[in-house]
Scaffold this motif. Structure first.
Motif: not given
Length: 298
Positions: A112-138
């Protein structure tokens, strides 16, 4: 009769291991809680023959294909504990008290991923807040990108992300990079922003802006970061498997055949490596499945 193998976790690694064991005509019980790590993503990219597919649809197809083999069973349940009895069998105790026995054990319960406590990060996780450019950068080529500092390697991540588009490296209050690192970032066109973030804003799942603590707002279309991770279960440590520390969390130590330091216990997927993707998870599962079968034979 006990199963030949219990697989704890039924996502890409676990189902890949199950497929190979099923094709070896071995009895397999996959126990899965139904919370895959990439459940927040609409599409999965980079997996051979499945580029752009829904991760959930891919898993549904895989489950159906694995269950087509009569020696394979799938249980929707949470494993609360695994022990070894006096005969050497592994006994998986489920949350409802049910016990399942097997000769071999594969751990594929993921992270499980533990995101920094910044408002809005969790709500956009996996869509426009991302971890892998090879998976989502293009999909964000040429658009305004951000990298959030979360670890010592974040500067390196910012250098990499700049391959896809104009990038801002948000230090979020962390110390400035060493001069040689800062020079390399600037050489690659990466802007360094030292201020802390107050929130990220968006329109639905689309990011639109980063709001800094000093009130400034900066446009952004995608934010990349390396989140801290944690195991979805404590089974490995309870069994005595060696665990190594990684900059973003822990990984279960395995050999080239995905065998842990405990005989008869294998591990596959994100819990065994620092680099994560659907392709690597599936490949690890294949390796573990083949290794378990060979251990059963020889």
């Amino acid at each position: 009769m006990p199963f030949d193998a219990i697989i704890v976790g039924g996502s890409f690694a676990g189902l890949s291991a199950a497929m190979y064991l099923a094709r070896a005509r071995r009895t397999v019980c996959v126990i899965d809680s139904g919370q895959p790590r990439n459940r927040f993503a609409v599409q999965s990219h980079g997996f051979f023959g499945q580029d752009g597919s829904s991760p959930q649809a891919m898993l549904e197809t895989a489950r159906a294909q694995v269950l087509a083999y009569p020696s394979t069973y799938l249980m929707h349940a949470q494993v609360s504990h695994v022990s070894r009895d006096e005969t050497g069998l592994f006994v998986a105790t489920l949350a409802d008290g049910t016990n399942v026995d097997a000769r071999k054990l594969v751990l594929a319960y993921g992270l499980s991923d533990e995101l920094p406590p910044i408002d809005g990060l969790a709500e956009h996780w996996g869509r426009t807040v991302l971890h892998c450019p090879y998976c989502h950068g293009y999909e964000f080529t040429g658009r305004q990108l951000g990298v959030l500092h979360t670890m010592p390697m974040s500067a390196h991540q910012a250098m990499l992300i700049a391959e896809w588009g104009p990038t801002v490296y948000y230090l979020n209050g962390a110390p400035a990079p060493e001069p040689d690192v800062a020079d390399e970032l600037r050489r690659r066109g990466v802007r360094i922003e030292p201020a802390r973030l107050r929130e990220v804003r968006g329109d639905g799942q689309d990011l639109t802006a980063v709001v800094l603590e000093d009130g400034r707002s900066m446009p952004v279309d995608a934010m990349f970061l390396g989140p801290r991770t944690r195991f979805n279960s404590t089974i490995a440590t309870e069994l005595g498997c060696a665990v190594d520390e990684h900059p973003l969390g822990s990984v279960i130590r395995t050999d080239d055949w995905k065998l842990t330091t405990v005989p008869g216990v294998y591990a596959a997927g994100d819990i065994t490596r620092g680099a994560h993707s659907v392709t690597w998870a599936s490949a690890d599962g294949v390796t573990a499945g083949v290794a378990v079968h060979r251990a059963l034979v020889f």
